[in-house]
Motif scaffolding. Structure first.
Motif, PDB file in Angstrom:
ATOM      1  N   ASP A  23     -16.365   4.797  -4.402  1.00  0.00           N
ATOM      2  CA  ASP A  23     -14.987   5.143  -5.090  1.00  0.00           C
ATOM      3  C   ASP A  23     -15.046   5.354  -6.700  1.00  0.00           C
ATOM      4  N   LYS A  26     -15.508   9.592  -5.782  1.00  0.00           N
ATOM      5  CA  LYS A  26     -14.134   9.849  -5.539  1.00  0.00           C
ATOM      6  C   LYS A  26     -13.358   9.978  -6.698  1.00  0.00           C
ATOM      7  N   LYS A  30     -11.504  13.864  -7.573  1.00  0.00           N
ATOM      8  CA  LYS A  30     -10.132  13.922  -6.928  1.00  0.00           C
ATOM      9  C   LYS A  30     -10.357  13.862  -5.907  1.00  0.00           C
ATOM     10  N   LEU A  31     -11.228  12.744  -4.840  1.00  0.00           N
ATOM     11  CA  LEU A  31     -10.818  13.191  -3.833  1.00  0.00           C
ATOM     12  C   LEU A  31     -10.238  11.719  -3.422  1.00  0.00           C
ATOM     13  N   TRP A  32     -10.066  11.393  -1.473  1.00  0.00           N
ATOM     14  CA  TRP A  32      -9.220   9.813  -0.965  1.00  0.00           C
ATOM     15  C   TRP A  32     -10.161   9.020  -1.766  1.00  0.00           C
ATOM     16  N   ARG A  33      -9.052   8.102  -1.749  1.00  0.00           N
ATOM     17  CA  ARG A  33      -9.903   6.515  -2.824  1.00  0.00           C
ATOM     18  C   ARG A  33     -10.372   5.342  -1.650  1.00  0.00           C
ATOM     19  N   ILE A  34     -10.796   4.567  -2.043  1.00  0.00           N
ATOM     20  CA  ILE A  34     -10.697   3.155  -1.154  1.00  0.00           C
ATOM     21  C   ILE A  34      -9.874   2.132  -1.990  1.00  0.00           C
ATOM     22  N   GLU A  35      -9.269   1.758  -1.313  1.00  0.00           N
ATOM     23  CA  GLU A  35      -7.923   0.907  -1.139  1.00  0.00           C
ATOM     24  C   GLU A  35      -8.209  -0.573  -2.034  1.00  0.00           C
TER      25      GLU A  35
END
Length: 88
Positions: A23, A26, A30-35
């Motif tokens: 995370d 990421k 600037k990639l998709w993140r883990i919630e």
């Protein structure tokens, strides 16, 4: 049974630690993140030590009060629960 529990907790903590590193990567790219709720669910499931170590090794989520206070509180609660189950 005890060996299985130790193995499961160790695996969960290593997974949690690695996920914090992923995370962080990421976040910096600037990639998709883990919630965030994923980290709390992992912590509540027994991976709290891995999340806490990952926070400080990767310097990730350390500005979030929810994490800097919440994860240690989960560890405290889990420690008290283990102590209670062992001695009462």
């Amino acid at each position: 049974m005890e060996k299985f529990l130790v193995f499961t907790l160790l695996t969960l903590n290593v997974f949690s630690f690695i996920l914090m590193g992923i995370d962080k990567y990421k976040a910096t790219h600037k990639l998709w993140r883990i919630e965030e709720k994923t980290f709390f669910l992992l912590s509540l499931s027994g991976g709290s030590i891995g999340v806490l170590i990952g926070m400080y090794i990767f310097r990730h989520k350390t500005r979030h009060k929810l994490f800097t206070i919440g994860i240690p509180l989960i560890i405290l609660f889990q420690s008290l629960l283990i102590f209670y189950m062992k001695f009462w």
